[in-house]
Scaffold this motif. Structure first.
Motif, mmCIF file in Angstrom:
data_model
loop_
_atom_site.group_PDB
_atom_site.id
_atom_site.type_symbol
_atom_site.label_atom_id
_atom_site.label_comp_id
_atom_site.label_asym_id
_atom_site.label_seq_id
_atom_site.Cartn_x
_atom_site.Cartn_y
_atom_site.Cartn_z
ATOM 1 N N ARG A 38 0.824 -1.148 0.050
ATOM 2 C CA ARG A 38 -0.093 0.038 0.108
ATOM 3 C C ARG A 38 0.857 1.277 -0.015
ATOM 4 O O ARG A 38 1.810 1.284 0.721
ATOM 5 N N LEU A 39 0.642 2.262 -0.758
ATOM 6 C CA LEU A 39 1.177 3.553 -0.952
ATOM 7 C C LEU A 39 0.181 4.596 -0.553
ATOM 8 O O LEU A 39 -0.796 4.727 -0.952
ATOM 9 N N ASP A 40 0.728 5.595 0.229
ATOM 10 C CA ASP A 40 -0.138 6.557 0.890
ATOM 11 C C ASP A 40 -0.349 7.567 -0.488
ATOM 12 O O ASP A 40 -1.437 8.145 -0.592
ATOM 13 N N ARG A 41 0.464 7.773 -1.396
ATOM 14 C CA ARG A 41 0.220 8.598 -2.551
ATOM 15 C C ARG A 41 1.241 8.223 -3.431
ATOM 16 O O ARG A 41 2.556 7.812 -3.228
ATOM 17 N N LEU A 42 0.927 8.845 -4.701
ATOM 18 C CA LEU A 42 2.070 8.717 -5.920
ATOM 19 C C LEU A 42 2.333 9.969 -6.315
ATOM 20 O O LEU A 42 1.529 10.735 -6.494
ATOM 21 N N VAL A 43 3.689 10.305 -6.318
ATOM 22 C CA VAL A 43 3.969 11.770 -6.694
ATOM 23 C C VAL A 43 5.167 11.616 -7.681
ATOM 24 O O VAL A 43 6.151 10.820 -7.666
ATOM 25 N N VAL A 44 4.740 12.585 -8.853
ATOM 26 C CA VAL A 44 6.050 12.429 -9.864
ATOM 27 C C VAL A 44 6.531 13.973 -9.777
ATOM 28 O O VAL A 44 5.884 14.956 -10.032
ATOM 29 N N GLU A 45 7.736 14.012 -9.710
ATOM 30 C CA GLU A 45 8.615 15.367 -10.309
ATOM 31 C C GLU A 45 9.128 15.185 -11.510
ATOM 32 O O GLU A 45 9.770 14.395 -11.972
ATOM 33 N N ARG A 46 8.750 16.397 -12.455
ATOM 34 C CA ARG A 46 9.063 16.422 -13.544
ATOM 35 C C ARG A 46 8.999 17.760 -14.236
ATOM 36 O O ARG A 46 8.020 18.505 -13.945
ATOM 37 N N ALA A 47 9.919 18.299 -15.069
ATOM 38 C CA ALA A 47 9.977 19.681 -15.619
ATOM 39 C C ALA A 47 9.728 20.911 -14.772
ATOM 40 O O ALA A 47 9.090 21.805 -14.843
ATOM 41 N N GLY A 48 10.203 20.483 -13.551
ATOM 42 C CA GLY A 48 10.452 21.724 -12.279
ATOM 43 C C GLY A 48 8.979 21.844 -11.727
ATOM 44 O O GLY A 48 8.789 22.442 -10.658
ATOM 45 N N SER A 49 8.174 20.668 -11.782
ATOM 46 C CA SER A 49 6.823 20.754 -11.058
ATOM 47 C C SER A 49 6.950 19.277 -10.165
ATOM 48 O O SER A 49 7.278 18.400 -10.503
ATOM 49 N N ALA A 127 14.043 7.737 -18.378
ATOM 50 C CA ALA A 127 15.200 7.884 -17.345
ATOM 51 C C ALA A 127 14.400 8.511 -15.992
ATOM 52 O O ALA A 127 13.969 9.741 -15.935
ATOM 53 N N ALA A 128 14.136 7.562 -14.820
ATOM 54 C CA ALA A 128 13.475 8.259 -13.656
ATOM 55 C C ALA A 128 14.109 7.420 -12.497
ATOM 56 O O ALA A 128 14.647 6.529 -12.722
ATOM 57 N N GLU A 129 13.957 8.325 -11.234
ATOM 58 C CA GLU A 129 14.816 7.858 -9.972
ATOM 59 C C GLU A 129 13.559 7.679 -9.036
ATOM 60 O O GLU A 129 12.940 8.768 -8.710
ATOM 61 N N SER A 130 13.546 6.407 -8.408
ATOM 62 C CA SER A 130 12.580 6.589 -7.289
ATOM 63 C C SER A 130 13.329 7.113 -6.173
ATOM 64 O O SER A 130 14.391 6.926 -5.518
ATOM 65 N N LEU A 131 12.683 8.451 -5.433
ATOM 66 C CA LEU A 131 13.305 9.103 -4.285
ATOM 67 C C LEU A 131 12.760 8.447 -2.860
ATOM 68 O O LEU A 131 13.061 8.878 -1.807
ATOM 69 N N GLY A 132 11.778 7.372 -3.162
ATOM 70 C CA GLY A 132 11.064 6.680 -1.843
ATOM 71 C C GLY A 132 9.961 6.120 -2.158
ATOM 72 O O GLY A 132 9.487 6.337 -3.494
ATOM 73 N N PRO A 133 9.128 5.458 -1.523
ATOM 74 C CA PRO A 133 8.051 4.741 -2.102
ATOM 75 C C PRO A 133 6.741 5.706 -2.366
ATOM 76 O O PRO A 133 6.500 6.818 -1.677
#
Length: 315
Positions: A38-49, A127-133
Motif C-alpha cells: 500500500r502506498l499513501d500517495r503517488l508523486v511525480v517530479e518532472r519539468a520543475g513541477s 530515465a526516472a529515479e525513485s526517491l522513496g515509496p
C-alpha cells in the motif's frame, strides 16, 4: 487526435510504472496502479513541477477488474511475481504491454498470461529515479517504442502474416498517449531496436552499478570509457549473430547517448543498488552472455561483469 477513454492498469509502482501511469492520467484514461504494498500517495517530479497522481493503488489481485490495457512495468526479473494480476485484469479484448528491459519480452511474459492474450513488447526511453515509496523523479526521456510501421523487405513477410488483432493493438497503443507528453513510436525492425535499447543498458547499467558512480564516470574516466566501449562491442557481435542489423557505428552512437546525460544522472541498476534492491543484470548482461554462448560468440568482458553482478547481489 484523441483516442477513446480506456481502462488502463499499470502493474508496478516503481519509477517507470509511476511515470507511465501519470502520462495515462494526462491522456484522460481511467488508471489503476497494481503494487506489492500500500502506498499513501503517488508523486511525480518532472519539468520543475511536483504533482500527486490521484489514482487507486491496488495491492490485492482480487480487487482488480478487467482492463483494456495492462502495462507491465515491474523489473524484468519480477515478471513472474506479477502473474497473479493477469487473470483478473485480462479479458478477450485486453492487450498486455511489456514495459521492461531485455530482448525477449513476449517470450518471457506469454507463458504468464491467460492463453490467447495479446502481448505487445515495448522499449521504454524514460530515465526516472525513485526517491522513496511512491515518489519518483522523472529526469529525462518521454518515448516508448513498439513494433509496427512500414516494414522493410526483410520484415515484410513477418508483417504480412501478422494478425489483424495484433496490428490493431500496436495502432491502439500508439494512440493511447496522444493527449499526454509521452510519445509512442512504431518501428518495423523491432528486434534491432530492442538490441539498440539493450546497448544503452549493457554498458552504463553494470558499470555505474559496480562503481557506485553516476554517468560522469563513463563520460570522464578514460579507462572506464574504454571498458564500456569494449562491453558494447561484444554485445554488438552477439546481436548481429542473433539477426539484429547492428554495426560498429552503434558503439559510438551509444556512447553519444551516454554523453547526453547529466553527469549526476544514474541508471536503474545503480538506483537499485543504492536502495538495496536486486538488480536486473540477468536480463541485460546475462542476455548477452547467454546468447553469446548460443551463437558461439565469445564475450569474456561481459561474462566477467556478470560474475561481479552475481557477487554484489549475493545474499
Amino acid at each position: 487526435m484523441s483516442t477513446r477513454r480506456a481502462r488502463v492498469a499499470v502493474i508496478g509502482a516503481g519509477s517507470v510504472g509511476t511515470v507511465v501511469a501519470a502520462a495515462a492520467v494526462d491522456a484522460g484514461h481511467d488508471v489503476v496502479v497494481c503494487a506489492r504494498r500500500r502506498l499513501d500517495r503517488l508523486v511525480v517530479e518532472r519539468a520543475g513541477s511536483v504533482r500527486e497522481i490521484d489514482v487507486p493503488v491496488l495491492t490485492d489481485p482480487s480487487e482488480a477488474t478487467e482492463a483494456d490495457w495492462v502495462l507491465l512495468a515491474t523489473k524484468a526479473q519480477d515478471a513472474a511475481g506479477a502473474a497473479a494480476w493477469f487473470g483478473p485484469l485480462t479479458g478477450p479484448n485486453t492487450t498486455v504491454v511489456v514495459l521492461q528491459n531485455g530482448v525477449d519480452h513476449a517470450e518471457r511474459v506469454e507463458p504468464l498470461v491467460p492463453r490467447g492474450t495479446r502481448v505487445l513488447p515495448a522499449l521504454v526511453y524514460v530515465a526516472a529515479e525513485s526517491l522513496g515509496p511512491g515518489h519518483v523523479l522523472h529526469r529525462m526521456g518521454a518515448r516508448i517504442t513498439v513494433p509496427g510501421g512500414s516494414p522493410s523487405r526483410e520484415t515484410a513477410r513477418a508483417a504480412f502474416t501478422e494478425t489483424v488483432a495484433a496490428s490493431g493493438a500496436k495502432d491502439g497503443f500508439a494512440a493511447l498517449f496522444n493527449d499526454s507528453w509521452l510519445s509512442v513510436e512504431r518501428v518495423a525492425d523491432f528486434p534491432t531496436a530492442a538490441w539498440r535499447k539493450l546497448l544503452t543498458n549493457v554498458g552504463a547499467n553494470p558499470v555505474t552499478s559496480l562503481t557506485m558512480k553516476r554517468m560522469s564516470v563513463i563520460q570522464h574516466d578514460p579507462a572506464v570509457r574504454d571498458l564500456t566501449r569494449a562491453l558494447l562491442g561484444e554485445a554488438i557481435a552477439v546481436g548481429r549473430a542473433a539477426g539484429a542489423a547492428l554495426t560498429e557505428a552503434d558503439v559510438e552512437h551509444t556512447l553519444e547517448i551516454y554523453d547526453g546525460f547529466a553527469g549526476d544522472d544514474g541508471t536503474s541498476m545503480l538506483y537499485d543498488r543504492l536502495a538495496g534492491r536486486a538488480t536486473e543484470h540477468e536480463l541485460i548482461t546475462g542476455a548477452v552472455v547467454r546468447l553469446g554462448e548460443q551463437h558461439g560468440v565469445p564475450v569474456p568482458l561481459n561474462r566477467a561483469i556478470l560474475a561481479l553482478m552475481h557477487g554484489v547481489n549475493h545474499q
